[in-house]
Design an enzyme around this catalytic site. Sequence first.
Site, PDB file in Angstrom:
ATOM      1  N   HIS A   1       0.840  -1.196   0.000  1.00  0.00           N
ATOM      2  CA  HIS A   1       0.000   0.000   0.000  1.00  0.00           C
ATOM      3  C   HIS A   1       0.879   1.252   0.000  1.00  0.00           C
ATOM      4  O   HIS A   1       2.018   1.211   0.484  1.00  0.00           O
ATOM      5  CB  HIS A   1      -0.856   0.051   1.275  1.00  0.00           C
ATOM      6  CG  HIS A   1      -2.018  -0.892   1.291  1.00  0.00           C
ATOM      7  ND1 HIS A   1      -2.345  -1.641   2.395  1.00  0.00           N
ATOM      8  CD2 HIS A   1      -2.946  -1.184   0.351  1.00  0.00           C
ATOM      9  CE1 HIS A   1      -3.433  -2.359   2.131  1.00  0.00           C
ATOM     10  NE2 HIS A   1      -3.813  -2.104   0.899  1.00  0.00           N
TER      11      HIS A   1
ATOM     12  N   CYS B   1      -3.196   1.119   9.500  1.00  0.00           N
ATOM     13  CA  CYS B   1      -4.197   0.142   9.037  1.00  0.00           C
ATOM     14  C   CYS B   1      -5.255  -0.143  10.091  1.00  0.00           C
ATOM     15  O   CYS B   1      -6.367  -0.559   9.768  1.00  0.00           O
ATOM     16  CB  CYS B   1      -3.528  -1.188   8.702  1.00  0.00           C
ATOM     17  SG  CYS B   1      -2.018  -1.049   7.758  1.00  0.00           S
TER      18      CYS B   1
HETATM   19  N1  GLY Z   1      -2.983  -8.483   5.593  1.00  0.00           N
HETATM   20  C1  GLY Z   1      -3.410  -7.210   5.184  1.00  0.00           C
HETATM   21  C2  GLY Z   1      -3.735  -7.177   3.753  1.00  0.00           C
HETATM   22  O1  GLY Z   1      -3.072  -7.860   2.989  1.00  0.00           O
HETATM   23  O2  GLY Z   1      -4.629  -6.494   3.327  1.00  0.00           O
END
Ligand code: GLY
Length: 256
Positions: free
Chosen positions: A164, A251
């Site tokens: 991300h 997150c």
């Molecule tokens: N484990 C977090 C994701 O891959 O979205």
Amino acid sequence: MFTHTIVRTPCPKVCDGITSSPELGKPVYEKALKQHEAYIGALKACGVDVLVLPPMEEYPDSCFVEDVAVVNKKCALITNPGADTRKGEILGIVDALKKFYREDQIGRITAPGTLEGGDVMKCGSTYYVGLSARTNAEGIRQFAAFMGKFGFETVEVPLTHVLHLKTGVNYLENNTMLVSGEFIDKPEFASFDKIVIPEEEAYAANCIWMNGTVIVPEGYEAVLRAVKDAGYPVLTTDTSEFRKIDGGLSCLSLRF
Ligand code: GLY
């Protein structure tokens, strides 16, 4: 300033979350729960209300609530996660967002668009959005159209290595960013002051600015020192169990 946050308690299946680092082992559920409680404590210490949503038992990654919505003071956008095993997580965020936003303030990313909140970084009235394995061009187009209605500009940032956008770059307000790896020289961020993260502490590029304080993951001494040296008060909290499944501090919450 943030006044509200939303988090989701990890479920026992957190051990089966998607990971790019299987060598770190699986998260230990009880330890993840304790770390999550400490994370909530750190958020509260920064002066925000925390809405704690119940575990979603069928979704190993559902504690990473940041990926299912993008929120600010004016509006909320429910995403369409690019990871198939995560798509159903959006069902769990709708009612929570309705507590804070009117219907006309809530949008949705729809197929074929995909977008995950981990790819979205807000810097003032500009959103930087990573074009990644999880967020596609159509998702970014829909994002820009929705946020544009509320006065926000969108800048697309192509990613090459990380999961991300916020895996490697995070905004600490004051025109300052924490950057690692591919983000050190990205032209999109040329005008920002940068705190460059050493490669061996790259995980800790994912810190969060919370009302003046920066929350730093525990155990990354170079990053902790650099953030302190830049003049920020800091808090640390342990995220070792979430790291095992590619999760960081940002997150674990929605902040608005
Ligand atoms: N484990 C977090 C994701 O891959 O979205």
